[in-house]
Design a protein around this motif. Structure first.
Motif, PDB file in Angstrom:
ATOM      1  N   SER A 201      30.412  68.319  60.637  1.00 31.77           N
ATOM      2  CA  SER A 201      30.177  68.044  61.999  1.00 31.77           C
ATOM      3  C   SER A 201      28.526  67.620  62.457  1.00 31.77           C
ATOM      4  N   GLY A 202      27.579  68.073  61.400  1.00 32.82           N
ATOM      5  CA  GLY A 202      26.334  67.274  61.708  1.00 32.82           C
ATOM      6  C   GLY A 202      26.430  66.026  61.382  1.00 32.82           C
ATOM      7  N   ARG A 203      27.136  65.604  60.372  1.00 36.31           N
ATOM      8  CA  ARG A 203      27.006  64.006  59.934  1.00 36.31           C
ATOM      9  C   ARG A 203      27.704  63.057  60.854  1.00 36.31           C
ATOM     10  N   GLU A 204      28.824  63.836  61.521  1.00 39.05           N
ATOM     11  CA  GLU A 204      29.657  63.191  62.633  1.00 39.05           C
ATOM     12  C   GLU A 204      28.899  63.073  63.825  1.00 39.05           C
ATOM     13  N   ILE A 205      27.985  64.131  64.116  1.00 38.44           N
ATOM     14  CA  ILE A 205      27.212  63.954  65.379  1.00 38.44           C
ATOM     15  C   ILE A 205      26.256  62.802  65.291  1.00 38.44           C
ATOM     16  N   LEU A 206      25.485  62.641  64.219  1.00 38.61           N
ATOM     17  CA  LEU A 206      24.492  61.804  64.028  1.00 38.61           C
ATOM     18  C   LEU A 206      25.159  60.341  63.754  1.00 38.61           C
ATOM     19  N   GLU A 207      26.381  60.103  63.104  1.00 39.88           N
ATOM     20  CA  GLU A 207      26.867  58.906  63.031  1.00 39.88           C
ATOM     21  C   GLU A 207      27.314  58.486  64.312  1.00 39.88           C
ATOM     22  N   ASP A 208      27.746  59.204  65.289  1.00 38.97           N
ATOM     23  CA  ASP A 208      28.195  58.835  66.499  1.00 38.97           C
ATOM     24  C   ASP A 208      26.887  58.413  67.354  1.00 38.97           C
TER      25      ASP A 208
END
Length: 241
Positions: free
Chosen positions: A136-143
């Motif tokens: 979830s943390g990686r997805e937020i940052l990628e978005d």
């Protein structure tokens, strides 16, 4: 979904579908509807979902009409494809977030581009809460890094930890390198305009000269002045108006 009569599209007559040589297809007007799903995808808070360029209260004494003209020029240009954004700076309550959200909405309406809104403190909180290597943390940052148009609201409103500064550096440097624009609102200038003993702290002091330099290159700086609308509304409520 039938479109309301006052907003009825002349192409589809409010039906949402049109006939062409290949059959029936969705009308272009349907892509301009700002639905709850679109608001969620853009992460626009409920308080700002009704904010538009058209309902921004213009006070010519503060040159708001010129600001709206600059925003319209930006939205209608291709500057965003070259990574150009806007840095709104001014005191609290003058409508900076209103203007930034309006830009996101107009990019969706006119160009079918779905951007992303984040209050800077909320973004850092969400990342810190999940940034343990979780998906979830990686997805937020990628978005945040890859969204076509990013709004960072209230940047520099408080002193940053080393971790928070590193995260914001990562986001801004990646967007700078990939020519992805950022729309920023802030209460403080990127750099000091002149040397004064009582000059307020700047983003350059809080985030470093490298980031300040990139933001100065990426963004057109627009100063927003005016009365604190939040305070004005509070006074009106206190007086029963």
């Amino acid at each position: 979904m039938k479109i309301s009569a006052e907003k009825e599209c002349p192409l589809c007559k409010g039906l949402g579908w049109v006939q062409d040589k290949n059959g029936v297809k969705k009308c272009t007007c349907m892509y301009s509807l700002l639905t709850e799903n679109i608001f969620r995808r853009m992460n626009i808070p409920k308080r700002y979902q009704n904010k538009e360029l058209s309902n921004f209260i213009i006070n010519k004494a503060y040159k708001h009409d010129l600001i709206i003209s600059k925003i319209e020029e930006y939205i209608n240009s291709d500057d965003y494809t070259e990574g150009k954004g806007i840095f709104f700076v001014g005191p609290p309550g003058v409508g900076k977030t209103h203007l930034a959200v309006s830009i996101l909405k107009e990019f969706f309406r006119r160009r079918k581009i779905v951007g992303l809104f984040y209050d800077t403190r909320s973004l850092l909180f969400d990342l810190k809460a999940t940034f343990d290597g979780s998906a979830s943390g990686r997805e937020i940052l990628e978005d945040v890094v890859k969204t076509p148009i990013l709004v960072l609201d209230d940047l520099g409103s408080e002193r940053l930890s080393d971790w928070a500064r590193d995260i914001l550096h990562y986001i801004i440097i990646n967007r700078y390198n990939e020519l992805r624009p950022v729309i920023i609102t802030s209460n403080i200038e990127i750099k000091a305009k002149k040397v004064e003993s009582d000059v307020k702290e700047t983003l350059e002091e809080r985030m470093g000269s490298a980031i300040a330099s990139r933001l100065s290159e990426m963004c057109q700086i627009i100063t927003v002045k005016g009365q604190d609308m939040r305070t004005s509304k509070l006074i009106q409520l206190q007086h029963g108006k």
